[in-house]
Design an enzyme around this catalytic site. Structure first.
Site, mmCIF file in Angstrom:
data_model
loop_
_atom_site.group_PDB
_atom_site.id
_atom_site.type_symbol
_atom_site.label_atom_id
_atom_site.label_comp_id
_atom_site.label_asym_id
_atom_site.label_seq_id
_atom_site.Cartn_x
_atom_site.Cartn_y
_atom_site.Cartn_z
ATOM 1 N N CYS A 112 0.808 -1.226 0.000
ATOM 2 C CA CYS A 112 0.000 0.000 0.000
ATOM 3 C C CYS A 112 0.839 1.273 0.000
ATOM 4 O O CYS A 112 0.328 2.354 -0.286
ATOM 5 C CB CYS A 112 -0.955 0.001 1.190
ATOM 6 S SG CYS A 112 -2.119 -1.384 1.166
ATOM 7 N N HIS A 254 -3.278 7.061 2.024
ATOM 8 C CA HIS A 254 -3.667 5.760 1.489
ATOM 9 C C HIS A 254 -5.058 5.426 2.003
ATOM 10 O O HIS A 254 -5.325 5.497 3.208
ATOM 11 C CB HIS A 254 -2.657 4.698 1.919
ATOM 12 C CG HIS A 254 -3.167 3.307 1.799
ATOM 13 N ND1 HIS A 254 -3.702 2.825 0.626
ATOM 14 C CD2 HIS A 254 -3.257 2.297 2.704
ATOM 15 C CE1 HIS A 254 -4.099 1.575 0.806
ATOM 16 N NE2 HIS A 254 -3.841 1.232 2.064
ATOM 17 N N ASN A 284 -10.235 -0.150 -0.609
ATOM 18 C CA ASN A 284 -8.780 -0.063 -0.476
ATOM 19 C C ASN A 284 -8.158 -0.668 -1.730
ATOM 20 O O ASN A 284 -8.216 -1.879 -1.930
ATOM 21 C CB ASN A 284 -8.339 -0.821 0.781
ATOM 22 C CG ASN A 284 -6.836 -0.795 1.006
ATOM 23 O OD1 ASN A 284 -6.058 -0.517 0.103
ATOM 24 N ND2 ASN A 284 -6.425 -1.114 2.221
#
Length: 333
Positions: A112, A254, A284
Site C-alpha cells: 500500500c 492511502h 482499499n
C-alpha cells in the site's frame, strides 16, 4: 536551475464491475451496516475474468499522459503487489502497450506504500538527470489474491489503477514534489502478507498449502501501526519541507480505512474535512489508492491549483512513506 519533479498530469481507472456491500453480504457473515461502520466502504470495483493488473495500469497511464497533453515518457514505474506474473515484471509490458517502446520500465513492490515509493524513485530519476518525464503508476487487482470466504479482507479491498506523469521543472513550479520520506521495518512482515508463491514456499518442498495462496492481514495490529507510522512520517516530511501542519490544505492518505485516515488527521491536528476520501466508492486499492484519490480529487474539485498537499501511506513489509507537493492546475477530463 535546481531540477525538480513536477506533476504534469494525472489519470485513474477502475474496472466496470461494481460489488456492493449487499452483494458481499449474500455470501459472507456480514451486512452493509457492519462494513460501512468499520471501514467507510459502500462498494468496490473488481476485475472481470481475463482482466489483469496490466490492463488497469495501461488505461490509467494513458489517461495521465492525455491529461498532461504529453505523447510519451522516458521511464515507466509500476507499483503493484499483484503483478500479472511472478516473472517478468509487469511494467515493461505496460510501457510497450502504451506505446513507449525501448524505454526503461520496472516494478516497485511496497504494497500500500507502493505509490509513494515509486514517486520517490521517479522524482530521483528526474532530479539526477536520468529522465525528463517519468510515468508513475499504481495498479492492483487485489480481488485475485483474496480468500473469498475471509470477511476481514474481502470487504475491504478493490481493484483499480492511478497514475501521474512527472516532468522536469523547478521547485517553485506548481505541482513540484518538494520532499519524500520513506521507512520500513521487516520485523512486521507477517502483519500483511501472502506467504505462498515465492522462494520461501518453494524451498521448503512439499505440497503448497491452500491458505498460503491468499492475502492475510492482522487487522488490529495493522491499524495501530498504520496510524503511528503515517503520523510520524507525515511529521518528518512536513518538518523537512518547512511546513507547519496548519499549512496543509489537503491530506491525501492511502485509502485503507476511514477510521485510519481520520485517526491520522486527528493525530496531526488536521480537520478531518481536509482529507481527500474516495474509499467509500472504490475501497482499499493498495498501491493504486493515492493516485486514484488524486484523480478523483481533480475530477470532483477536491484538489485545487495551489493547494499544499500531504501524501502518506502504510503498507506491507512493513513500509511507509509521505510526500509534500503543491498541486498544479490540471484539466478536468
Amino acid at each position: 536551475m535546481t531540477r525538480a519533479a513536477v506533476i504534469a498530469g494525472v489519470g485513474g481507472f477502475v474496472p466496470p464491475r461494481v460489488v456492493t456491500n449487499d452483494e458481499l453480504a449474500q455470501r459472507l457473515d456480514t451486512s452493509d451496516t457492519w462494513i460501512r461502520t468499520r471501514t467507510g466502504i459502500a462498494q468496490r470495483h473488481v476485475v472481470d475474468p481475463g482482466m489483469t493488473t496490466g490492463d488497469l495500469a495501461v488505461e490509467a497511464g494513458l489517461r495521465a499522459l492525455k491529461n498532461a497533453g504529453a505523447d510519451g515518457a522516458d521511464l515507466v514505474i509500476v507499483a503493484t503487489t499483484t503483478p500479472d506474473r511472478p516473472c517478468p515484471a509487469t511494467a515493461p509490458s505496460v510501457a510497450t502497450r502504451i506505446g513507449l517502446t525501448d524505454v526503461p520500465a520496472y516494478d516497485v513492490a511496497a504494497v500500500c506504500s507502493g505509490f509513494v515509493y515509486a514517486l520517490q524513485a521517479g522524482t530521483a530519476a528526474i532530479t539526477s538527470g536520468f529522465a525528463e518525464r517519468v510515468l508513475v503508476i499504481g495498479a492492483e487487482s487485489f480481488s485475485t489474491i483474496l480468500d473469498p470466504g475471509d470477511r476481514t479482507t474481502s470487504v475491504i479491498f478493490g481493484d483499480g489503477a492511478g497514475a501521474v506523469l512527472l516532468r522536469t521543472g523547478e521547485h517553485d513550479d506548481p505541482g513540484a514534489v518538494l520532499d519524500v520520506h520513506l521507512g520500513s521495518d521487516g520485523s512486521m512482515a507477517d502483519l500483511i502478507t501472502v506467504r505462498g508463491g515465492g522462494a520461501e514456499e518453494r524451498s521448503r518442498g512439499g505440497a503448497p498449502r491452500e491458505e498460503d495462496r491468499y492475502f492475510r492481514m492482522e487487522g488490529k495490529s495493522v491499524f495501530f501501526a498504520a496510524v503511528r507510522r503515517m503520523t510520524g512520517s507525515s511529521r518528518t516530511v512536513l518538518e523537512r519541507t518547512g511546513w507547519e501542519v496548519s499549512d496543509v490544505d489537503r491530506l491525501v492518505g492511502h485509502q485503507a480505512n476511514t477510521r485510519i485516515l481520520h485517526a491520522v488527521a486527528e493525530q496531526l491536528g488536521l480537520p478531518p474535512e481536509r482529507a481527500v476520501l474516495n474509499i467509500d466508492r472504490v475501497g482499499n486499492t493498495s498501491a493504486a489508492s493515492i493516485p486514484l484519490a488524486l484523480a478523483d480529487g481533480v475530477a470532483d474539485g477536491g484538489l485545487k491549483a495551489g493547494d499544499r498537499v500531504l501524501l502518506t501511506a502504510f503498507g506491507g513489509g512493513a513500509t511507509w512513506g509521505s510526500a509534500t507537493l503543491t498541486w498544479p492546475d490540471l484539466p478536468v477530463d
